[in-house]
Design an enzyme around this catalytic site. Structure first.
Site, PDB file in Angstrom:
ATOM      1  N   ASP A  37       0.860  -1.184   0.000  1.00 50.42           N
ATOM      2  CA  ASP A  37       0.000   0.000   0.000  1.00 50.42           C
ATOM      3  C   ASP A  37       0.894   1.230   0.000  1.00 50.42           C
ATOM      4  OD1 ASP A  37      -1.750   2.158   0.834  1.00 50.42           O
ATOM      5  OD2 ASP A  37      -3.151   0.642   1.536  1.00 50.42           O
ATOM      6  N   CYS A  77      -6.973   3.720  -1.896  1.00 53.70           N
ATOM      7  CA  CYS A  77      -6.889   2.284  -1.602  1.00 53.70           C
ATOM      8  C   CYS A  77      -7.963   1.440  -2.271  1.00 53.70           C
ATOM      9  CB  CYS A  77      -6.942   2.072  -0.086  1.00 53.70           C
ATOM     10  SG  CYS A  77      -5.663   2.955   0.827  1.00 53.70           S
ATOM     11  N   LYS A 125      -4.364  -7.304   3.439  1.00 52.63           N
ATOM     12  CA  LYS A 125      -5.233  -6.206   3.028  1.00 52.63           C
ATOM     13  C   LYS A 125      -5.849  -6.492   1.665  1.00 52.63           C
ATOM     14  CE  LYS A 125      -5.453  -1.202   3.231  1.00 52.63           C
ATOM     15  NZ  LYS A 125      -4.735   0.041   3.603  1.00 52.63           N
ATOM     16  N   HIS A 247      -2.490  24.892  -8.790  1.00 53.70           N
ATOM     17  CA  HIS A 247      -3.787  24.604  -9.416  1.00 53.70           C
ATOM     18  C   HIS A 247      -4.868  24.536  -8.339  1.00 53.70           C
ATOM     19  CE1 HIS A 247      -6.906  22.164 -11.405  1.00 53.70           C
ATOM     20  NE2 HIS A 247      -6.423  22.648 -12.544  1.00 53.70           N
ATOM     21  N   ASP A 309      -1.128  -0.393  -4.587  1.00 52.79           N
ATOM     22  CA  ASP A 309      -2.399   0.210  -4.997  1.00 52.79           C
ATOM     23  C   ASP A 309      -2.222   1.644  -5.482  1.00 52.79           C
ATOM     24  OD1 ASP A 309      -1.777   1.143  -2.457  1.00 52.79           O
ATOM     25  OD2 ASP A 309      -3.813   1.027  -1.679  1.00 52.79           O
ATOM     26  N   HIS A 310      -1.267   2.351  -4.919  1.00 49.23           N
ATOM     27  CA  HIS A 310      -0.963   3.732  -5.311  1.00 49.23           C
ATOM     28  C   HIS A 310       0.390   4.077  -4.711  1.00 49.23           C
ATOM     29  CE1 HIS A 310      -2.059   4.729  -1.198  1.00 49.23           C
ATOM     30  NE2 HIS A 310      -3.225   4.131  -1.388  1.00 49.23           N
TER      31      HIS A 310
END
Length: 520
Positions: A37, A77, A125, A247, A309-310
């Site tokens: 994760d 997630c 997980k 931004h 996941d990221h």
């Protein structure tokens, strides 16, 4: 030194024993996937890999394939894992936030393997079905269009625990790793092919206990043992734009993530160093899985994948956590090794997590179901693009970003569109010249923007999806508020934003009312 010698021996062992099986063989390989994760994919190749010792990731790089441009399909997630397990983009499964993802009876690639005769086990997980995560997390996602700006996360901090011999900091992950290793060892006596998924929580930041049970993860925790694996001289210090030039969506993210105040250089460097140390602990768990496969003689007929996941911004762009299309958040690791996969292969074509489903199906000799968003990676391993497009898609609809966000990566370009495509300006980065993603070229290159926007719209009708998410957020919030009855004002005032909320509770409630009236 002992670890390095062991890995050298392991490389020689692998090269001497992995033979006779290839990706076109009728033998079905075992399939093992380790998914962490919040692991920044840029740490798996130079120059990022120089910041921290990751011997087992390096081992996979040497003996397998590294995908240099691998992306999450949603940088948070649950929606990310929903895309990985289903093989479908987030907007197709309506995986809008950490609370709304796949149905509990959704068919995953692991289900397909089990139905085709594989012994299967999922540990750790999983986090891809609807209904999880805190009330704060879901309410923040539903109310992201409300005209207020409240801190939703704890300020990122570091925490050093244990001593120079403290290896197991994230004990829960280690327990799951132990169970995975033991299951592999027991599988050596079975003739049936197996598939194992191990989901780790590291290197996700830990919850900040002082902020209460619903707090997010803002504590980067490690021990001196792992911190010694970090090369401080190779830690890159991120460059920040002035807040006035950020931004508008990134500004909202910076404030809600509690990162808009000042940070010293030492704070920033430590956050990054502690995060890298957490990655080193993650790598060691991957090593336990590799060792179990090696010790049982299963390494020669097992395909091993490592991904996440990221990523984790770790103070890049004046943010921590994920929920962003910047590289630190959206770029994930993807490494594969196994029989038939060339050693030291580096693949530059963009890929994403939805590609895992069709890849696993092809490895197991199972026809892929219709409707998948991804493409098998095996053609890239053999030097062919197959029928895959040259772009990948990522999208985000959750908390800490006040607009639905869509990212298209194609060649040197990263194009990011928001909401309906007109009310919020897009961003365009040339990653070949601007790796820090600090120069938005959207206004100066309108033809490139038009081309990429048409390509993005061919992949997803994003104005319609954004409208669908707006309506979903309103309906879910109204249902939640109705369920609270007279307790609503007290409950909403005591979510993660309570410190800011109490400064103007009536004004904040009015802002919500204005938002509800304004959505048709």
């Amino acid at each position: 030194m002992m670890c390095e010698l062991y890995l050298v021996a392991l490389v020689v062992f692998y090269q001497n024993t992995v033979q006779g099986f290839n990706l076109t063989s009728t033998t079905r390989p075992n399939i093992v996937m380790v998914m962490s994760d919040a692991f920044d994919g840029r740490l798996t190749f130079p120059p990022g890999k120089d910041a921290v010792q990751l011997p087992y990731i390096n081992y996979m790089r040497q003996l397998g394939a590294t995908f240099l441009n691998s992306y999450t399909n949603s940088p948070i997630c649950c929606p990310s894992r929903a895309a990985m397990w289903s093989g479908r983009f987030a907007h197709l499964t309506q995986s809008w936030n950490n609370y709304k993802c796949l149905d509990h009876n959704a068919t995953t690639w692991m289900d397909q393997l089990q139905q085709s005769g594989y012994r299967t086990l999922g540990l750790g997980k999983l986090d891809f079905t609807s209904g999880g995560h805190s009330v704060s997390n879901r309410v923040e996602a539903w109310t992201r269009d409300v005209r207020f700006l409240l801190h939703q996360e704890g300020r990122p901090v570091v925490d050093l625990v244990g001593n120079a011999s403290t290896v197991r900091v994230m004990t829960h992950d280690w327990q799951n790793t132990d169970m995975a290793s033991e299951w592999i060892r027991r599988s050596a006596t079975q003739s049936q092919p197996f598939a194992l998924y191990l989901g780790l929580n590291l290197p996700h930041p830990y919850k900040t206990d002082s902020l209460g049970p619903d707090a997010g993860g803002s504590t980067f925790r490690t021990s001196p043992y792992w911190l010694k694996k970090v090369s401080y001289e190779h830690i890159s210090m991120p460059k920040w734009l002035p807040l006035s030039e950020v931004h508008p969506v990134d500004y909202y993210s910076t404030v809600t993530k509690n990162c808009s105040s000042s940070f010293s250089l030492e704070e920033i460097r430590n956050i990054r160093a502690y995060y890298y140390a957490m990655c080193a602990e993650t790598d060691s768990m991957l090593g336990e899985v590799i060792s179990a496969l090696r010790d049982t003689g299963l390494l020669n007929n097992t395909v091993l994948l490592f991904t996440s996941d990221h990523g984790e911004l770790a103070m890049e762009h004046r943010q921590f956590y994920k929920m962003s299309m910047f590289e630190g958040s959206s770029h994930v690791p993807l490494l594969m090794m196994g029989p038939g996969i060339k050693s030291g292969l580096q693949i530059s074509q963009p890929v994403s997590l939805v590609d895992i489903y069709p890849t696993v199906m092809e490895l197991a000799g199972i026809p892929s179901p219709g409707g998948l968003s991804g493409y098998s990676l095996l053609s890239l391993l053999s030097g062919s693009n197959g029928s895959r497009p040259g772009w990948v898609l990522s999208e985000y609809h959750g908390c800490n970003a006040n607009a639905s966000t869509y990212m298209l990566r194609l060649g040197q370009w990263k194009y990011i569109a928001y909401a309906d495509g007109t009310t919020i300006p897009p961003q365009l980065f040339d990653l070949s010249k601007d790796k820090d993603e600090l120069k938005n070229l959207a206004s100066s290159l309108p033809e490139v923007v038009r081309h990429l926007d048409l390509l993005l719209r061919s992949a997803v009708d994003y104005p319609s999806v954004s409208k669908e998410v707006h309506l979903y957020n309103r309906q879910e919030f109204l249902s939640w508020r109705q369920s609270l009855g007279g307790n609503y004002s007290q409950v909403i005032a005591n979510l993660r934003w309570y410190l800011d909320w109490q400064k103007d509770p009536q004004g904040n409630e009015k802002a919500i009312e204005d938002w509800l009236v304004g959505i048709q």
